[in-house]
Motif scaffolding. Structure first.
Motif: not given
Length: 380
Positions: A316-321, A330-332, A342-345, A351-354
């Motif tokens: 299983q491959a995941y989309r990433s950011f 990761l994102w879906k 997110p992997f971390g804080r 978060r707003e920019e993402l």
């Protein structure tokens, strides 16, 4: 008179952030390239130009090339790439690292011959299933079959089994794929449409013969332009080839050299961008298996040791950011719900920019609408 040994100044050092910003700049991920600009200084002015400049886009699935260009081109619309594919200006074919890529027609006809030795080595792994099979005869028969009409891999295997009933069906299909430049015909790969994988030869689909493989020096220059600064092993990882050291040595007089934090020698084009390591890097949503993450032996310029291996689980491959230029989560997308993990804080500003970038991606690829962008769990 005192004889003094000539000393060569040590190569400048490039740390992970310097390499990160340099690679992002070349990948159009530090600043998007205008998709329709005619400015001569702009290295990518269309979807076609971008596919060519980036030496192809990972395309194991249908959508990744579209997501890859949405992250890299300002003004991109999925119809731009879809039209190129329908017009046979770009194609889907197994090339680098034995994976499917979207290439321009010209690169399809030249890069595939370049990596053919790797496809031959791949075939060696399946010799036990090909006992008694004349591979030259197999290639000729497979070409005749798929040029008569595009065939699915299942149909091709069944037809080849008639000739070699004791062979392993999987090995027969793989042998055809390794020996022949098989492209996936449309509607497979078109945006918003569906179609099973049907194959024919690149020469038949494009209406012209394959061309000689380009000189290795030409491909090294192109690789460094899109992925440098890079080591010999980096390029070998990208291409799935070996023994490229001699090519780099021939080019040494025209290249710059650096060292990474581990002392590995890196090569680069003199006029390639190497931005300040503190240059801001905006968030970007990438498809699964984006070439940014796969085209170096040492991936720490984008993937930290803490995030290594987190973009897939099993098959299983995941989309990433990216956040601040580095792999950050990761994102879906499920219907109208886009989930970010997110992997971390992340800071509030990150978060707003993402979220803003996620909204832009949805609008570019799926049109205006109401979407639910949330933070949650992607990897189950």
């Amino acid at each position: 008179m005192t004889n003094k040994a000539t000393r060569t100044a040590p190569a400048p050092r490039l740390g992970p952030r310097a390499l990160n910003r340099a690679t992002l700049a070349r990948q159009f991920l530090l600043h998007r390239a205008p998709a329709t600009s005619a400015a001569p200084a702009t290295p990518a002015t269309s979807a076609y130009d971008a596919v060519q400049y980036l030496l192809g886009l990972q395309a194991q699935n249908v959508k990744p090339p579209y997501y890859a260009l949405a992250a890299r081109l300002e003004g991109f619309a999925p119809e731009q790439l879809s039209t190129l594919m329908a017009d046979r200006a770009v194609v889907r074919i197994v090339t680098l690292r034995s994976t499917i890529h979207t290439h321009t027609a010209e690169d399809c006809l030249t890069l595939r011959p370049l990596v053919q030795p790797a496809r031959e080595r791949e075939l060696n792994q399946f010799r036990r299933g090909l006992v008694g099979v004349d591979l030259d005869r197999l290639a000729a028969l497979a070409r005749e079959l798929v040029e008569a009409e595009p065939r699915t891999l299942k149909q091709l295997r069944e037809a080849l089994l008639v000739e070699w009933p004791d062979a392993d069906p999987f090995a027969l299909g793989l042998a055809a794929r390794c020996r022949l430049p098989l492209v996936q015909v449309t509607p497979r790969g078109l945006w918003g449409r569906s179609g099973q994988v049907a194959l024919t030869t690149a020469e038949h689909w494009l209406g012209r013969p394959a061309e000689p493989a380009p000189a290795p020096e030409t491909v090294v220059r192109r690789y460094l332009a899109a992925f440098g600064p890079a080591s010999v092993k980096d390029m070998q990882t990208w291409a799935g080839l070996t023994r490229l050291r001699e090519t780099f040595e021939r080019l040494r007089p025209e290249l710059l050299t650096f060292r990474d934090d581990s002392g590995v020698e890196l090569f680069d084009l003199p006029d390639a961008p190497r931005p300040d390591p503190d240059t801001p890097a905006p968030p970007r949503l990438l498809p699964e298996f984006d070439n940014l993450l796969l085209s170096h032996a040492d991936r720490t310029r984008v993937v930290s040791p803490e995030t290594k291996g987190r973009t897939w689980r099993g098959n299983q491959a995941y989309r990433s950011f990216l956040v601040d230029g580095f792999l950050a989560g990761l994102w879906k997308l499920d219907d109208d719900v886009l989930t970010l993990e997110p992997f971390g804080r992340l800071t509030r500003g990150q978060r707003e920019e993402l979220v803003e970038e996620a909204g832009r991606t949805l609008t570019v690829l799926h049109g205006d609408g109401t979407y639910d962008i949330r933070f949650g769990t992607v990897a189950q």
